[in-house]
Scaffold this active site. Sequence first.
Site, PDB file in Angstrom:
ATOM      1  N   CYS A 180       5.054  -4.615  16.549  1.00  0.00           N
ATOM      2  CA  CYS A 180       4.567  -3.632  17.104  1.00  0.00           C
ATOM      3  C   CYS A 180       3.170  -3.932  17.702  1.00  0.00           C
ATOM      4  O   CYS A 180       2.640  -4.177  16.763  1.00  0.00           O
ATOM      5  CB  CYS A 180       5.102  -2.268  16.959  1.00  0.00           C
ATOM      6  SG  CYS A 180       6.715  -1.868  16.425  1.00  0.00           S
ATOM      7  N   CYS A 185       5.976  -6.939   7.404  1.00  0.00           N
ATOM      8  CA  CYS A 185       6.988  -6.792   8.572  1.00  0.00           C
ATOM      9  C   CYS A 185       7.667  -7.653   9.450  1.00  0.00           C
ATOM     10  O   CYS A 185       6.721  -8.495   9.853  1.00  0.00           O
ATOM     11  CB  CYS A 185       6.571  -5.283   9.322  1.00  0.00           C
ATOM     12  SG  CYS A 185       7.951  -4.561  10.297  1.00  0.00           S
ATOM     13  N   GLU A 222       0.640  -1.269   0.080  1.00  0.00           N
ATOM     14  CA  GLU A 222       0.020   0.125  -0.089  1.00  0.00           C
ATOM     15  C   GLU A 222       0.876   1.194  -0.074  1.00  0.00           C
ATOM     16  O   GLU A 222       2.045   1.407   0.575  1.00  0.00           O
ATOM     17  CB  GLU A 222      -0.851  -0.013   1.220  1.00  0.00           C
ATOM     18  CG  GLU A 222      -1.889  -1.290   1.105  1.00  0.00           C
ATOM     19  CD  GLU A 222      -3.040  -1.123   2.111  1.00  0.00           C
ATOM     20  OE1 GLU A 222      -4.305  -1.233   1.928  1.00  0.00           O
ATOM     21  OE2 GLU A 222      -2.719  -0.879   3.270  1.00  0.00           O
ATOM     22  N   CYS A 242       0.208  -1.785  15.672  1.00  0.00           N
ATOM     23  CA  CYS A 242       0.606  -1.567  14.405  1.00  0.00           C
ATOM     24  C   CYS A 242      -0.112  -2.623  13.369  1.00  0.00           C
ATOM     25  O   CYS A 242       0.303  -3.993  13.766  1.00  0.00           O
ATOM     26  CB  CYS A 242       1.917  -1.646  13.934  1.00  0.00           C
ATOM     27  SG  CYS A 242       2.151  -1.386  12.201  1.00  0.00           S
ATOM     28  N   CYS A 265      -1.865   6.291   9.730  1.00  0.00           N
ATOM     29  CA  CYS A 265      -0.432   5.680  10.260  1.00  0.00           C
ATOM     30  C   CYS A 265      -1.030   4.245  11.020  1.00  0.00           C
ATOM     31  O   CYS A 265      -1.775   4.016  11.553  1.00  0.00           O
ATOM     32  CB  CYS A 265       0.136   6.500  11.443  1.00  0.00           C
ATOM     33  SG  CYS A 265       0.690   7.882  10.881  1.00  0.00           S
ATOM     34  N   CYS A 303       3.513   8.720   1.373  1.00  0.00           N
ATOM     35  CA  CYS A 303       4.015   7.582   2.198  1.00  0.00           C
ATOM     36  C   CYS A 303       4.175   6.228   1.555  1.00  0.00           C
ATOM     37  O   CYS A 303       3.208   5.748   0.865  1.00  0.00           O
ATOM     38  CB  CYS A 303       2.741   7.480   3.343  1.00  0.00           C
ATOM     39  SG  CYS A 303       3.368   6.404   4.684  1.00  0.00           S
TER      40      CYS A 303
HETATM   41  N1  SAH Z   1       8.583   0.442  10.533  1.00  0.00           N
HETATM   42  C1  SAH Z   1       8.948   1.890  10.466  1.00  0.00           C
HETATM   43  C2  SAH Z   1       8.078   2.862   9.700  1.00  0.00           C
HETATM   44  C3  SAH Z   1       6.614   2.586   9.093  1.00  0.00           C
HETATM   45  S1  SAH Z   1       5.353   2.629  10.692  1.00  0.00           S
HETATM   46  C4  SAH Z   1       8.523   2.333  11.719  1.00  0.00           C
HETATM   47  O1  SAH Z   1       8.120   1.602  12.899  1.00  0.00           O
HETATM   48  O2  SAH Z   1       8.868   3.568  12.143  1.00  0.00           O
HETATM   49  C5  SAH Z   1       5.016   4.449  10.588  1.00  0.00           C
HETATM   50  C6  SAH Z   1       4.622   5.156  11.800  1.00  0.00           C
HETATM   51  O3  SAH Z   1       3.408   4.869  12.081  1.00  0.00           O
HETATM   52  C7  SAH Z   1       5.705   4.713  13.040  1.00  0.00           C
HETATM   53  O4  SAH Z   1       5.695   5.803  13.786  1.00  0.00           O
HETATM   54  C8  SAH Z   1       4.661   3.659  13.553  1.00  0.00           C
HETATM   55  O5  SAH Z   1       4.983   3.456  15.007  1.00  0.00           O
HETATM   56  C9  SAH Z   1       3.289   4.460  13.530  1.00  0.00           C
HETATM   57  N2  SAH Z   1       2.192   3.655  14.011  1.00  0.00           N
HETATM   58  C10 SAH Z   1       1.865   2.211  13.548  1.00  0.00           C
HETATM   59  N3  SAH Z   1       0.932   1.843  13.748  1.00  0.00           N
HETATM   60  C11 SAH Z   1      -0.118   2.768  14.318  1.00  0.00           C
HETATM   61  C12 SAH Z   1      -1.361   3.030  14.796  1.00  0.00           C
HETATM   62  N4  SAH Z   1      -2.012   2.112  14.527  1.00  0.00           N
HETATM   63  N5  SAH Z   1      -1.686   4.309  15.010  1.00  0.00           N
HETATM   64  C13 SAH Z   1      -0.962   5.347  14.813  1.00  0.00           C
HETATM   65  N6  SAH Z   1       0.480   5.161  14.501  1.00  0.00           N
HETATM   66  C14 SAH Z   1       0.779   4.089  13.998  1.00  0.00           C
HETATM   67 FE1  SF4 Z   2       6.933  -2.764  11.584  1.00  0.00          FE
HETATM   68 FE2  SF4 Z   2       4.648  -1.464  12.208  1.00  0.00          FE
HETATM   69 FE3  SF4 Z   2       6.741  -1.769  14.062  1.00  0.00          FE
HETATM   70 FE4  SF4 Z   2       7.012  -0.135  11.905  1.00  0.00          FE
HETATM   71  S1  SF4 Z   2       5.401   0.168  13.527  1.00  0.00           S
HETATM   72  S2  SF4 Z   2       8.457  -1.538  12.616  1.00  0.00           S
HETATM   73  S3  SF4 Z   2       5.757  -1.293  10.223  1.00  0.00           S
HETATM   74  S4  SF4 Z   2       5.253  -3.484  13.358  1.00  0.00           S
END
Ligand code: SAH
Ligand code: SF4
Length: 398
Positions: free
Chosen positions: A141, A137, A117, A144, A378, A130
């Site tokens: 986290c 991944c 995406e 996410c 995000c 973006c």
């Molecule tokens: N993997 C990288 C980049 C992709 S995530 C990273 O983790 O930085 C991009 C941003 O979105 C990151 O700061 C991540 O922590 C945030 N993010 C992930 N899931 C989210 C959610 N459900 N709500 C708001 N921000 C989120």
């Molecule tokens: Fe991977 Fe999502 Fe964690 Fe970024 S925030 S490192 S995309 S699991």
Amino acid sequence: MPDLSNSPLSTPPVPAGKRSLAGLDRAGLGAALAAIGVPDQQLKMRTGQLWSWIYVRGATAFEAMSDVSKDLRARLAQVYSLERPAIVREQVSQDGTVKWLLRLARRGHEARQPEIETVYIPEVDRGTLCISSQIGCTLTCSFCHTGTQRLVRNLEVAEIVGQVLLARDRIGDWPGDRLASAQETSARSADERKITNVVLMGMGEPLYNFDNVRDAMAIVSDGDGLAMSKRRITLSTSGVVPEIARWGEQAGTMLAISLHAVRNELRDKLVPINRKYPIADLMAACRTYPGLSNARRITFEYVMLKDVNDSLADAKALVKLLAGIPAKINLIPFNPWPGSAHACSDWEQIERFAEIVNRAGYASPVRTPRGRDIMAACGQLRSESLNLSARERKVAIS
Ligand code: SAH
Ligand code: SF4
């Protein structure tokens, strides 16, 4: 709102098997030309022509390349294409955010064509694209959505650059499109770009696909092509500490850190890579990030999770932790997704938290959620099973 009305949804069908030249670097273009018999002494000039048609003008067909001989255009078209990733679905949010679900070519033993995406977020004074760096991944986290999808593979250089080309096609952001629309509406000057910023904040951990992301950003920032300034490209990492300095040296883009917690005990749970690279190591890597200055600050992202990391003590600890680092803080209201275990902090709590951060000298830190109604915000990206039920959609926008 981008004008998506008059171009067809997908690029013209190309007979299977033709390799796309869109997204290749100069060496790749040169090799492709040599492979169809372009003589050595012409390679540099021909490569320059192709490069400029692909990256300055956004050509999607060899026939358009008027300064390339008819014969060479025909030979190129016989063997190659200028295809972009295929669009499976294009969704436009009520706020103008556009999300594309893209299908890529199968590699190796992949059972089916993988999907990723890409999201375009228009704002008054800028337009942010973006992009994704991996399919899925490896990290997990807790907040996410992408983290619930296992890693399929790293994206190739051309697949990363292809996202930028495709977005420019769809929103009419090539110089020719802009000229036409400026003549029609006289609203936007022809040299005013729509995509002004690129963020590596889509699917995947970009520092786990270091070489390809670096080479792709070299193409995207090349002054004779797409010409995005490195100061307008931001890589976001969950904290792959050993790669941070190397990224600064070799790629030199802006940096964002997904911090989300100020204590190891909590960050271990929210961002599990913290168990390997704890907060102190991460902060040390940030302090020495090449090129760091007040004009080139690191952005610290902090997702607001109700009753998890949103106390006022956390806000004070955050300010203390970042003291001395040229920093921006982005408070991101948690974007829910079907099945997520977290809730977004109450708005009043986000405001109280933001006030402490503001008083410490960090301006306008709350990031307004964009494209929530199409699951484009995000952390909502996940390319599998996106056929949400009406009930799930409601969860996403409530
Ligand atoms: N993997 C990288 C980049 C992709 S995530 C990273 O983790 O930085 C991009 C941003 O979105 C990151 O700061 C991540 O922590 C945030 N993010 C992930 N899931 C989210 C959610 N459900 N709500 C708001 N921000 C989120
Ligand atoms: Fe991977 Fe999502 Fe964690 Fe970024 S925030 S490192 S995309 S699991």
